[in-house]
Scaffold this motif. Structure first.
Motif, PDB file in Angstrom:
ATOM      1  N   SER A 217      -9.596   5.501  -7.471  1.00  9.55           N
ATOM      2  CA  SER A 217      -8.231   5.941  -7.773  1.00  9.55           C
ATOM      3  C   SER A 217      -7.583   6.554  -6.545  1.00  9.55           C
ATOM      4  N   GLY A 218      -8.344   7.392  -5.823  1.00 10.78           N
ATOM      5  CA  GLY A 218      -7.797   8.020  -4.626  1.00 10.78           C
ATOM      6  C   GLY A 218      -7.436   7.012  -3.554  1.00 10.78           C
ATOM      7  N   VAL A 219      -8.308   6.033  -3.334  1.00 12.06           N
ATOM      8  CA  VAL A 219      -8.037   4.997  -2.330  1.00 12.06           C
ATOM      9  C   VAL A 219      -6.795   4.199  -2.708  1.00 12.06           C
ATOM     10  N   GLN A 220      -6.702   3.812  -3.982  1.00  8.78           N
ATOM     11  CA  GLN A 220      -5.547   3.047  -4.455  1.00  8.78           C
ATOM     12  C   GLN A 220      -4.254   3.831  -4.233  1.00  8.78           C
ATOM     13  N   ASP A 221      -4.247   5.104  -4.621  1.00  3.88           N
ATOM     14  CA  ASP A 221      -3.036   5.919  -4.499  1.00  3.88           C
ATOM     15  C   ASP A 221      -2.604   6.064  -3.043  1.00  3.88           C
ATOM     16  N   ARG A 222      -3.570   6.291  -2.165  1.00  6.81           N
ATOM     17  CA  ARG A 222      -3.224   6.556  -0.769  1.00  6.81           C
ATOM     18  C   ARG A 222      -2.809   5.304  -0.026  1.00  6.81           C
ATOM     19  N   LEU A 223      -3.377   4.175  -0.386  1.00  8.06           N
ATOM     20  CA  LEU A 223      -2.956   2.926   0.252  1.00  8.06           C
ATOM     21  C   LEU A 223      -1.557   2.521  -0.211  1.00  8.06           C
ATOM     22  N   VAL A 224      -1.277   2.718  -1.497  1.00  3.98           N
ATOM     23  CA  VAL A 224       0.059   2.398  -2.003  1.00  3.98           C
ATOM     24  C   VAL A 224       1.095   3.330  -1.373  1.00  3.98           C
ATOM     25  N   ALA A 225       0.725   4.609  -1.227  1.00  2.22           N
ATOM     26  CA  ALA A 225       1.650   5.595  -0.655  1.00  2.22           C
ATOM     27  C   ALA A 225       1.422   5.767   0.841  1.00  2.22           C
ATOM     28  N   ASN A 226       1.015   4.701   1.520  1.00  7.08           N
ATOM     29  CA  ASN A 226       0.690   4.790   2.945  1.00  7.08           C
ATOM     30  C   ASN A 226       1.891   5.243   3.781  1.00  7.08           C
ATOM     31  N   LEU A 227       3.093   4.800   3.396  1.00  4.12           N
ATOM     32  CA  LEU A 227       4.289   5.215   4.137  1.00  4.12           C
ATOM     33  C   LEU A 227       4.486   6.723   4.044  1.00  4.12           C
ATOM     34  N   THR A 228       4.271   7.275   2.856  1.00  2.61           N
ATOM     35  CA  THR A 228       4.406   8.725   2.678  1.00  2.61           C
ATOM     36  C   THR A 228       3.370   9.473   3.507  1.00  2.61           C
ATOM     37  N   VAL A 229       2.139   8.962   3.515  1.00  2.00           N
ATOM     38  CA  VAL A 229       1.064   9.598   4.292  1.00  2.00           C
ATOM     39  C   VAL A 229       1.432   9.643   5.767  1.00  2.00           C
ATOM     40  N   LYS A 230       1.927   8.522   6.300  1.00  2.00           N
ATOM     41  CA  LYS A 230       2.269   8.464   7.715  1.00  2.00           C
ATOM     42  C   LYS A 230       3.513   9.290   8.026  1.00  2.00           C
ATOM     43  N   THR A 231       4.471   9.305   7.084  1.00  2.00           N
ATOM     44  CA  THR A 231       5.703  10.060   7.302  1.00  2.00           C
ATOM     45  C   THR A 231       5.420  11.534   7.525  1.00  2.00           C
ATOM     46  N   TYR A 232       4.464  12.078   6.776  1.00  2.00           N
ATOM     47  CA  TYR A 232       4.152  13.504   6.892  1.00  2.00           C
ATOM     48  C   TYR A 232       2.941  13.768   7.783  1.00  2.00           C
ATOM     49  N   GLY A 233       2.467  12.723   8.493  1.00  2.00           N
ATOM     50  CA  GLY A 233       1.343  12.917   9.396  1.00  2.00           C
ATOM     51  C   GLY A 233       0.107  13.453   8.702  1.00  2.00           C
ATOM     52  N   ALA A 234      -0.155  12.959   7.500  1.00  2.00           N
ATOM     53  CA  ALA A 234      -1.240  13.513   6.679  1.00  2.00           C
ATOM     54  C   ALA A 234      -2.515  12.675   6.737  1.00  2.00           C
ATOM     55  N   GLU A 235      -2.652  11.830   7.777  1.00  2.00           N
ATOM     56  CA  GLU A 235      -3.825  10.950   7.846  1.00  2.00           C
ATOM     57  C   GLU A 235      -5.136  11.741   7.870  1.00  2.00           C
ATOM     58  N   GLU A 236      -5.181  12.796   8.690  1.00  2.00           N
ATOM     59  CA  GLU A 236      -6.418  13.571   8.792  1.00  2.00           C
ATOM     60  C   GLU A 236      -6.760  14.245   7.467  1.00  2.00           C
ATOM     61  N   ARG A 237      -5.741  14.793   6.807  1.00  2.00           N
ATOM     62  CA  ARG A 237      -5.976  15.457   5.523  1.00  2.00           C
ATOM     63  C   ARG A 237      -6.479  14.474   4.481  1.00  2.00           C
ATOM     64  N   GLU A 238      -5.879  13.284   4.452  1.00  2.00           N
ATOM     65  CA  GLU A 238      -6.313  12.278   3.487  1.00  2.00           C
ATOM     66  C   GLU A 238      -7.713  11.763   3.815  1.00  2.00           C
ATOM     67  N   GLN A 239      -8.040  11.702   5.121  1.00  2.00           N
ATOM     68  CA  GLN A 239      -9.397  11.304   5.514  1.00  2.00           C
ATOM     69  C   GLN A 239     -10.411  12.327   5.011  1.00  2.00           C
ATOM     70  N   GLU A 240     -10.061  13.607   5.072  1.00  2.00           N
ATOM     71  CA  GLU A 240     -10.958  14.655   4.582  1.00  2.00           C
ATOM     72  C   GLU A 240     -11.156  14.540   3.072  1.00  2.00           C
ATOM     73  N   VAL A 241     -10.063  14.229   2.356  1.00  2.00           N
ATOM     74  CA  VAL A 241     -10.182  14.052   0.902  1.00  2.00           C
ATOM     75  C   VAL A 241     -11.097  12.876   0.588  1.00  2.00           C
ATOM     76  N   PHE A 242     -10.891  11.767   1.318  1.00  2.00           N
ATOM     77  CA  PHE A 242     -11.747  10.587   1.115  1.00  2.00           C
ATOM     78  C   PHE A 242     -13.206  10.911   1.434  1.00  2.00           C
ATOM     79  N   ASN A 243     -13.426  11.652   2.517  1.00  2.00           N
ATOM     80  CA  ASN A 243     -14.798  12.014   2.898  1.00  2.00           C
ATOM     81  C   ASN A 243     -15.462  12.862   1.817  1.00  2.00           C
ATOM     82  N   SER A 244     -14.713  13.842   1.305  1.00  2.00           N
ATOM     83  CA  SER A 244     -15.295  14.733   0.289  1.00  2.00           C
ATOM     84  C   SER A 244     -15.619  13.960  -0.989  1.00  2.00           C
TER      85      SER A 244
END
Length: 505
Positions: A217-244
Motif C-alpha cells: 500500500s505504501g509503495v503504491q501510494d508513493r509512486l502514484v503521488a511521486n510528483l507530490t513527493v518530489k515537489t516537497y523534496g520528501a524523497e529521503e523521508r519516504e525512503q526512511e518510511v519504506f525502509n522501516s
C-alpha cells in the motif's frame, strides 16, 4: 500457586478454528467443483502410481529370498523384466499426472482471480477509499497464486500416500510385527510435532501477510503521488518510511521462517531417527535369527514408504496453512457487500435524457453521526448551467457523487428527469455523464481507446471529432503512431494539459 489452564476456553477456541476452516472450505468448494471429474481421474492415476511404487520392494525380496536364497534361477528373467517395466510405466503416468495438475491448478487460480476482480469492480467507491490499491492488488495477484497450492502434485499425492501407507502398514505387520512398533511410536511423534507447531506457524504468517499489505500500500501510494513527493523534496523521508516498513516485514518473515524451520527440522529429525532405529533393530533381529535378510530389506523399504508420507503430510499441512490464510484474505473481499446496489428491473436510461436534476431534502453522511449534507434542496432544469462554489469540504464533490450514485443518500431522494436514481440502472445512468476529473487519469492503452473509454463502440471518426472539439487533435496527429500511440511508452510523453484535453475528449 500456578494458574490452571482454562480448558473450556481452549476447547471453544479449537471449535471456532474448526468451524472457520469448514466455512473456508465451503466457500472455496464452488471454485473446485467444475474440476471434480478431472480431479477424480488424477486421483485414480495417483492410486495406480501408488500400486506401482509398492511393487519393487516385493521384487527385491523375491530376488533375495527365492532366487539367491533358494536358487530358483528361472524366476530371475521375469523379475528383471518387471523391475524395468514398472519404473517406465510409473514415469509415463507421472508425466500425465503432472501436466493435468498444472492445468487444473492454473485454471483454478484464474477462476478465483476473475471472481475476486469482478466483485471488486462491483464495490462502491467508499470501499476503495478504505482499502488501498496496493493492498487489494497484493491480495488479488499474490494470494490467488498461493491458493494454487491446494491443487498441486503434493495435495493429490496425499491420496497416493494414504494408499502407500495402508499397504506398507499391512506389509510390515505381515513381514514382522515387532519391527512395526518403532514406526507407530515415530508416527505418534509426527502428530505431536504438528499439533505443537502449526498454530505458531499460522500466527506468524498472518503477520507476514499483513506487513506485505502495508508495504504494498505504501509503495503504491508513493509512486502514484511521486510528483507530490518530489515537489516537497520528501524523497529521503519516504525512503526512511519504506525502509522501516521493509524491516518490519523482514522481522515478521524471520519469525515465520523460524516457526516453519522448527517444524521442518523436527519432521526430518523424526524421519531420520525412525529410519536408523528400524535399521539397527532389523540388523539385531537378523543376527538373532528372528528375521531373514530379505524380510528386513523389504521391511526397511516399506517403513520408508510410511515415514516419507508422514514427512510430506507435515510439509503439506504447512502449505495448507498458507493456503487457508490466502483464502481467508480473498474471501474477506468476496464477503464484502456493496453499499450501492441495483434493484431488480431497474429502469434503463435510453434515448434522449432531458437532464432535469432534483435533490429533495437529501441528507447524507459518510459515517453515522457526522452529517455532511442535511435536507439539501436543489432543483436544476434541463439545459441550465450551474456552478457549485464553496470552501474545501463543503460538499461539492459529495453532491456530484450522489448525483452519479457513487453513494446513496440516507434520507430524501435524488432524481434525474423525475426518476429516483435508486430506480435507475447504474451503468445506463452513468453513461449520460461527461466528467473531467481534477487529476487526469489515463490508461496504458492507445490514445484512441482512452478517448472512446466511455463509449467503446465509437467509430474512429467520432474519436477524431471529439479530439478536435477538445483541441488535442493536432498534437495527437503529430505523434509517430497518431491515435494508435500507447500512453505510458517512451515515445508518448504527455504534458498535464494534454492529458486534461484527452480526458475532455
Amino acid at each position: 500457586m500456578p494458574k490452571e489452564p482454562n480448558h473450556p476456553a481452549e476447547a471453544r477456541k479449537n471449535q471456532q478454528q474448526q468451524k472457520s476452516t469448514r466455512e473456508t472450505l465451503r466457500k472455496i468448494a464452488p471454485f473446485i467443483a467444475p474440476f471434480k471429474w478431472k480431479i477424480a481421474g488424477l486421483v485414480l492415476l495417483t492410486a495406480v502410481l501408488s500400486v506401482l511404487a509398492m511393487l519393487p520392494p516385493l521384487f527385491t525380496r523375491a530376488i533375495i529370498n527365492e532366487v539367491i536364497g533358494l536358487r530358483r534361477d528361472s524366476l530371475l528373467p521375469g523379475l528383471a523384466v518387471m523391475m524395468i517395466l514398472v519404473p517406465i510405466l510409473h514415469a509415463a503416468i507421472s508425466y500425465i499426472q503432472i501436466i493435468g495438475i498444472a492445468y487444473i491448478g492454473q485454471t483454478f487460480v484464474l477462476r478465483v482471480r476473475m471472481a475476486v476482480y469482478r466483485h471488486m469492480l462491483g464495490m462502491h467507491i467508499g470501499y476503495f477509499q478504505k482499502n488501498s490499491t496496493g493492498k487489494l492488488t497484493n491480495r488479488l495477484m499474490g494470494d490467488s497464486s498461493v491458493m494454487q497450492q491446494i491443487l498441486n502434485v503434493a495435495s493429490v499425492q496425499v491420496v497416493s500416500d494414504l494408499v502407500c501407507s495402508l499397504f506398507a502398514v499391512s506389509a510390515t505387520l505381515y513381514i514382522n510385527w515387532r519391527l512395526s512398533l518403532p514406526i507407530l511410536v515415530v508416527l505418534t511423534l509426527f502428530v505431536a510435532n504438528y499439533r505443537f507447531n502449526i498454530v505458531k506457524i499460522r500466527r506468524a504468517w498472518i503477520s507476514v501477510r499483513s506487513s506485505e499489505d502495508r508495504l504494498a500500500s505504501g509503495v503504491q501510494d508513493r509512486l502514484v503521488a511521486n510528483l507530490t513527493v518530489k515537489t516537497y523534496g520528501a524523497e529521503e523521508r519516504e525512503q526512511e518510511v519504506f525502509n522501516s516498513q521493509s524491516v518490519a516485514l523482514m522481522d515478521h518473515l524471520v519469525v515465520g521462517w523460524s516457526a516453519s524451520s522448527n517444524f521442518n527440522i523436527n519432521t526430518m529429525l523424526l524421519q531420520d531417527t525412525g529410519r536408523t532405529c528400524i535399521y539397527f533393530l532389523g540388523c539385531a533381529m537378523v543376527l538373532a535369527g528372528a528375521a531373514s535378510y530379505g524380510d528386513v530389506t523389504a521391511f526397511t523399504t516399506y517403513a520408508m514408504q510410511i515415514l516419507w508420507p508422514a514427512v510430506r503430510f507435515s510439509q503439506l499441512a504447512e502449505q495448507l496453512q498458507n493456503v487457508r490464510i490466502s483464502a481467508d484474505r480473498l474471501l474477506e473481499i468476496l464477503d464484502a457487500q456493496p453499499e450501492v446496489t441495483e434493484k431488480p428491473g431497474a429502469v434503463r436510461l435510453e434515448g434522449n435524457v432531458r437532464g432535469q436534476v432534483d435533490f429533495d431534502k437529501a441528507t447524507f453522511w459518510y459515517e453515522p453521526g457526522k452529517v455532511i449534507l442535511r435536507d439539501l434542496d436543489i432543483h436544476i432544469q434541463a439545459g441550465e448551467t450551474v456552478a457549485l462554489v464553496g470552501p474545501t469540504g463543503c460538499g461539492k464533490t459529495t453532491i456530484l457523487s450522489l448525483l452519479m450514485r457513487l453513494y446513496d443518500v440516507q434520507q430524501g431522494a435524488v432524481r434525474i428527469d423525475g426518476v429516483d436514481v435508486k430506480d435507475i440502472a447504474k451503468a445506463s445512468m452513468r453513461r449520460q455523464f461527461g466528467i473531467v476529473l481534477q487529476e487526469s487519469l489515463l490508461f496504458q492503452v492507445s490514445i484512441a481507446d482512452n478517448i472512446r473509454y466511455a463509449k467503446p463502440e465509437a467509430s474512429f471518426e467520432e474519436v477524431v471529432n471529439a479530439a478536435k472539439i477538445a483541441e488535442i487533435h493536432d498534437d495527437i496527429d503529430a505523434m509517430p503512431e497518431g491515435y494508435d500511440s500507447v500512453i505510458g511508452t517512451r515515445s508518448v510523453q504527455l504534458s498535464v494539459g494534454q492529458k486534461q484535453r484527452i480526458s475532455i475528449a
